[in-house]
Motif scaffolding. Structure first.
Motif, PDB file in Angstrom:
ATOM      1  N   ILE A 166       4.538   7.215 -13.387  1.00 28.55           N
ATOM      2  CA  ILE A 166       5.461   8.342 -13.357  1.00 28.55           C
ATOM      3  C   ILE A 166       6.532   8.139 -12.302  1.00 28.55           C
ATOM      4  O   ILE A 166       7.695   8.470 -12.499  1.00 28.55           O
ATOM      5  N   SER A 167       6.149   7.568 -11.182  1.00 33.72           N
ATOM      6  CA  SER A 167       7.080   7.378 -10.078  1.00 33.72           C
ATOM      7  C   SER A 167       8.011   6.189 -10.308  1.00 33.72           C
ATOM      8  O   SER A 167       8.941   5.981  -9.555  1.00 33.72           O
ATOM      9  N   GLY A 168       7.733   5.402 -11.347  1.00 33.31           N
ATOM     10  CA  GLY A 168       8.588   4.264 -11.651  1.00 33.31           C
ATOM     11  C   GLY A 168       8.285   3.052 -10.791  1.00 33.31           C
ATOM     12  O   GLY A 168       9.093   2.144 -10.710  1.00 33.31           O
ATOM     13  N   ARG A 169       7.138   3.024 -10.153  1.00 34.04           N
ATOM     14  CA  ARG A 169       6.780   1.869  -9.320  1.00 34.04           C
ATOM     15  C   ARG A 169       6.323   0.695 -10.173  1.00 34.04           C
ATOM     16  O   ARG A 169       6.363  -0.448  -9.740  1.00 34.04           O
ATOM     17  N   ILE A 170       5.898   0.992 -11.395  1.00 32.00           N
ATOM     18  CA  ILE A 170       5.482  -0.084 -12.286  1.00 32.00           C
ATOM     19  C   ILE A 170       6.685  -0.543 -13.108  1.00 32.00           C
ATOM     20  O   ILE A 170       7.443   0.261 -13.616  1.00 32.00           O
ATOM     21  N   ASP A 171       6.835  -1.840 -13.242  1.00 37.67           N
ATOM     22  CA  ASP A 171       7.945  -2.399 -14.003  1.00 37.67           C
ATOM     23  C   ASP A 171       7.674  -2.207 -15.490  1.00 37.67           C
ATOM     24  O   ASP A 171       7.048  -3.025 -16.143  1.00 37.67           O
ATOM     25  N   GLN A 172       8.157  -1.088 -16.027  1.00 38.06           N
ATOM     26  CA  GLN A 172       7.874  -0.759 -17.424  1.00 38.06           C
ATOM     27  C   GLN A 172       8.578  -1.719 -18.378  1.00 38.06           C
ATOM     28  O   GLN A 172       8.110  -1.982 -19.463  1.00 38.06           O
ATOM     29  N   HIS A 173       9.738  -2.212 -17.966  1.00 40.62           N
ATOM     30  CA  HIS A 173      10.482  -3.131 -18.821  1.00 40.62           C
ATOM     31  C   HIS A 173       9.651  -4.383 -19.101  1.00 40.62           C
ATOM     32  O   HIS A 173       9.604  -4.884 -20.213  1.00 40.62           O
ATOM     33  N   ASP A 178       0.183   7.663 -11.414  1.00 40.06           N
ATOM     34  CA  ASP A 178       1.101   8.047 -10.339  1.00 40.06           C
ATOM     35  C   ASP A 178       2.227   7.029 -10.201  1.00 40.06           C
ATOM     36  O   ASP A 178       3.387   7.380 -10.081  1.00 40.06           O
ATOM     37  N   CYS A 179       1.863   5.764 -10.247  1.00 39.44           N
ATOM     38  CA  CYS A 179       2.865   4.703 -10.155  1.00 39.44           C
ATOM     39  C   CYS A 179       3.731   4.685 -11.407  1.00 39.44           C
ATOM     40  O   CYS A 179       4.937   4.466 -11.346  1.00 39.44           O
ATOM     41  N   ASP A 182       0.833  -1.197   0.000  1.00 37.99           N
ATOM     42  CA  ASP A 182       0.000   0.000   0.000  1.00 37.99           C
ATOM     43  C   ASP A 182       0.873   1.254   0.000  1.00 37.99           C
ATOM     44  O   ASP A 182       0.890   2.014   0.951  1.00 37.99           O
ATOM     45  N   ASP A 183       1.628   1.447  -1.102  1.00 41.83           N
ATOM     46  CA  ASP A 183       2.546   2.581  -1.164  1.00 41.83           C
ATOM     47  C   ASP A 183       2.010   3.707  -2.034  1.00 41.83           C
ATOM     48  O   ASP A 183       2.643   4.711  -2.234  1.00 41.83           O
ATOM     49  N   GLY A 226      -1.528   0.396  -4.184  1.00 41.92           N
ATOM     50  CA  GLY A 226      -0.547  -0.646  -4.474  1.00 41.92           C
ATOM     51  C   GLY A 226      -0.964  -1.614  -5.558  1.00 41.92           C
ATOM     52  O   GLY A 226      -0.224  -2.497  -5.932  1.00 41.92           O
ATOM     53  N   LYS A 227      -2.183  -1.434  -6.098  1.00 38.95           N
ATOM     54  CA  LYS A 227      -2.662  -2.370  -7.123  1.00 38.95           C
ATOM     55  C   LYS A 227      -2.081  -2.069  -8.498  1.00 38.95           C
ATOM     56  O   LYS A 227      -2.135  -2.893  -9.399  1.00 38.95           O
ATOM     57  N   ARG A 228      -1.542  -0.841  -8.669  1.00 41.86           N
ATOM     58  CA  ARG A 228      -0.937  -0.386  -9.928  1.00 41.86           C
ATOM     59  C   ARG A 228      -1.980  -0.170 -11.034  1.00 41.86           C
ATOM     60  O   ARG A 228      -1.652   0.196 -12.138  1.00 41.86           O
ATOM     61  N   THR A 229      -3.230  -0.440 -10.729  1.00 42.82           N
ATOM     62  CA  THR A 229      -4.286  -0.172 -11.704  1.00 42.82           C
ATOM     63  C   THR A 229      -5.419   0.567 -11.004  1.00 42.82           C
ATOM     64  O   THR A 229      -5.641   0.408  -9.814  1.00 42.82           O
ATOM     65  N   ILE A 230      -6.132   1.355 -11.775  1.00 41.23           N
ATOM     66  CA  ILE A 230      -7.261   2.109 -11.223  1.00 41.23           C
ATOM     67  C   ILE A 230      -8.518   1.781 -12.021  1.00 41.23           C
ATOM     68  O   ILE A 230      -8.493   1.768 -13.252  1.00 41.23           O
TER      69      ILE A 230
END
Ligand SMILES: [Zn+2]
Length: 51
Positions: A30-37, A27-28, A4-5, A11-15
């Motif tokens: 842009i912040s790089g919390r999602i593994d874009q690779h 938000d995630c 829950d960050d 923390g689900k990375r989806t809305i």
């Protein structure tokens, strides 16, 4: 286990919008919390399948 960050997606990375549409939490993203690779690999595979 969900971390829950993020106050927006919790923390689900989806809305999920009110109309039921699910999209990536910007938000995630842009912040790089999602593994874009990882996402790029998946999209590349999808493109190969479509081609
Ligand atoms: Zn988020």
């Amino acid at each position: 286990m969900v971390t829950d960050d993020c106050p927006k997606c919790r923390g689900k990375r989806t809305i999920m919008e009110k109309d039921g549409t699910v999209h990536t939490c910007f938000d995630c993203l842009i912040s790089g919390r999602i593994d874009q690779h990882d996402k790029k690999i998946k999209s590349a595979e999808e493109l190969r399948i479509k081609l």
